[in-house]
Scaffold this motif. Structure first.
Motif, PDB file in Angstrom:
ATOM      1  N   ASP A   1       0.815  -1.224   0.000  1.00 54.68           N
ATOM      2  CA  ASP A   1       0.000   0.000   0.000  1.00 54.68           C
ATOM      3  C   ASP A   1       0.848   1.273   0.000  1.00 54.68           C
ATOM      4  N   GLY A   2       2.173   1.116  -0.107  1.00 55.12           N
ATOM      5  CA  GLY A   2       3.055   2.268  -0.194  1.00 55.12           C
ATOM      6  C   GLY A   2       3.431   2.867   1.143  1.00 55.12           C
ATOM      7  N   MET A   3       2.843   2.377   2.218  1.00 58.46           N
ATOM      8  CA  MET A   3       3.172   2.890   3.550  1.00 58.46           C
ATOM      9  C   MET A   3       3.502   1.713   4.460  1.00 58.46           C
ATOM     10  N   VAL A   4       4.559   1.885   5.230  1.00 60.43           N
ATOM     11  CA  VAL A   4       4.932   0.861   6.195  1.00 60.43           C
ATOM     12  C   VAL A   4       4.679   1.438   7.581  1.00 60.43           C
ATOM     13  N   HIS A   5       3.693   0.870   8.256  1.00 57.94           N
ATOM     14  CA  HIS A   5       3.342   1.334   9.596  1.00 57.94           C
ATOM     15  C   HIS A   5       4.255   0.672  10.624  1.00 57.94           C
ATOM     16  N   PRO A   6       4.613   1.382  11.663  1.00 59.06           N
ATOM     17  CA  PRO A   6       5.446   0.787  12.715  1.00 59.06           C
ATOM     18  C   PRO A   6       4.828  -0.484  13.311  1.00 59.06           C
ATOM     19  N   VAL A   7       3.502  -0.521  13.423  1.00 57.27           N
ATOM     20  CA  VAL A   7       2.869  -1.729  13.977  1.00 57.27           C
ATOM     21  C   VAL A   7       3.042  -2.917  13.033  1.00 57.27           C
ATOM     22  N   GLU A   8       3.105  -2.648  11.728  1.00 55.60           N
ATOM     23  CA  GLU A   8       3.355  -3.730  10.769  1.00 55.60           C
ATOM     24  C   GLU A   8       4.776  -4.258  10.915  1.00 55.60           C
ATOM     25  N   LEU A   9       5.715  -3.356  11.168  1.00 59.80           N
ATOM     26  CA  LEU A   9       7.094  -3.788  11.392  1.00 59.80           C
ATOM     27  C   LEU A   9       7.204  -4.636  12.655  1.00 59.80           C
ATOM     28  N   GLY A  10       6.468  -4.240  13.682  1.00 60.70           N
ATOM     29  CA  GLY A  10       6.438  -5.038  14.916  1.00 60.70           C
ATOM     30  C   GLY A  10       5.851  -6.415  14.658  1.00 60.70           C
ATOM     31  N   ALA A  11       4.789  -6.458  13.853  1.00 60.61           N
ATOM     32  CA  ALA A  11       4.164  -7.739  13.511  1.00 60.61           C
ATOM     33  C   ALA A  11       5.123  -8.600  12.690  1.00 60.61           C
ATOM     34  N   LEU A  12       5.843  -7.974  11.773  1.00 61.16           N
ATOM     35  CA  LEU A  12       6.824  -8.707  10.971  1.00 61.16           C
ATOM     36  C   LEU A  12       7.905  -9.301  11.867  1.00 61.16           C
ATOM     37  N   HIS A  13       8.330  -8.536  12.856  1.00 62.32           N
ATOM     38  CA  HIS A  13       9.344  -9.040  13.783  1.00 62.32           C
ATOM     39  C   HIS A  13       8.800 -10.244  14.575  1.00 62.32           C
ATOM     40  N   ARG A  14       7.544 -10.183  14.984  1.00 58.31           N
ATOM     41  CA  ARG A  14       6.935 -11.326  15.694  1.00 58.31           C
ATOM     42  C   ARG A  14       6.864 -12.551  14.789  1.00 58.31           C
ATOM     43  N   VAL A  15       6.541 -12.338  13.513  1.00 53.42           N
ATOM     44  CA  VAL A  15       6.493 -13.442  12.551  1.00 53.42           C
ATOM     45  C   VAL A  15       7.893 -14.025  12.371  1.00 53.42           C
ATOM     46  N   GLU A  16       8.897 -13.151  12.238  1.00 52.93           N
ATOM     47  CA  GLU A  16      10.285 -13.627  12.100  1.00 52.93           C
ATOM     48  C   GLU A  16      10.693 -14.474  13.298  1.00 52.93           C
ATOM     49  N   ARG A  17      10.367 -13.990  14.496  1.00 49.99           N
ATOM     50  CA  ARG A  17      10.711 -14.759  15.707  1.00 49.99           C
ATOM     51  C   ARG A  17       9.999 -16.102  15.721  1.00 49.99           C
ATOM     52  N   ALA A  18       8.720 -16.107  15.352  1.00 51.20           N
ATOM     53  CA  ALA A  18       7.953 -17.358  15.341  1.00 51.20           C
ATOM     54  C   ALA A  18       8.530 -18.347  14.338  1.00 51.20           C
ATOM     55  N   LEU A  19       9.060 -17.851  13.234  1.00 50.04           N
ATOM     56  CA  LEU A  19       9.651 -18.711  12.221  1.00 50.04           C
ATOM     57  C   LEU A  19      11.107 -19.075  12.537  1.00 50.04           C
ATOM     58  N   GLY A  20      11.636 -18.485  13.598  1.00 49.81           N
ATOM     59  CA  GLY A  20      13.025 -18.751  13.956  1.00 49.81           C
ATOM     60  C   GLY A  20      14.005 -17.990  13.090  1.00 49.81           C
TER      61      GLY A  20
END
Length: 160
Positions: free
Chosen positions: A135-154
């Motif tokens: 959508d052309g915008m990266v929200h800080p909460v999306e970055l936090g969610a991405l970090h949680r996904v990365e951690r969950a995936l190891g």
């Protein structure tokens, strides 16, 4: 009928039928194993996208289009339809609508428990990046969610 009885007594024909059945069973088992692996990737993809999509409220149209494009072009998604993707996303949306925190925990737990290869995990992260930036915008909460996904995936530490 007498023809069938004759083939039952012929050891060559019985062996040929047995080998054909074994070959068919082996193909079916291979297909089922491939389907199970694909199913796991499919479920992980939907869970990861749900975590990211619901971090800022909902899956925007541009994000949805990017997800569908990545879904349809991925060879790992062969055998699944866009309708199945939409149905799975709708189920996650209902869960997030009912109890966002518990739905988020369940989605992350399913990611942690998934038995995906390193390549599949990286592929999931690439799709998540595409969805976040669609959508052309990266929200800080999306970055936090991405970090949680990365951690969950190891994969914590931004290995992309």
């Amino acid at each position: 009928m007498s023809k069938d009885k004759n083939t039952d007594k012929d050891p060559f024909l019985r062996g040929a039928r047995l080998r054909a059945r074994q070959d068919a069973n082996a193909r079916e088992m291979h297909h089922d194993a491939g389907r199970a692996t694909t199913e796991e990737f499919f479920q992980a993809l939907v869970a990861a996208v749900a975590v990211i999509a619901h971090a800022d409220g909902r899956l925007e149209l541009a994000e949805r289009r990017t997800l569908v494009e990545a879904f349809t072009t991925s060879p790992a998604m062969a055998g699944f339809s866009v309708a199945e993707l939409a149905q799975e996303l709708a189920e996650h949306s209902r869960a997030y609508g009912y109890d966002p925190q518990s739905a988020d925990q369940r989605a992350l737990a399913s990611l942690s428990a998934s038995k995906l290869s390193g390549e599949e995990r990286q592929s999931l992260l690439r799709i998540c990046h595409q969805v976040i930036t669609a959508d052309g915008m990266v929200h800080p909460v999306e970055l936090g969610a991405l970090h949680r996904v990365e951690r969950a995936l190891g994969l914590a530490g931004g290995s992309l």
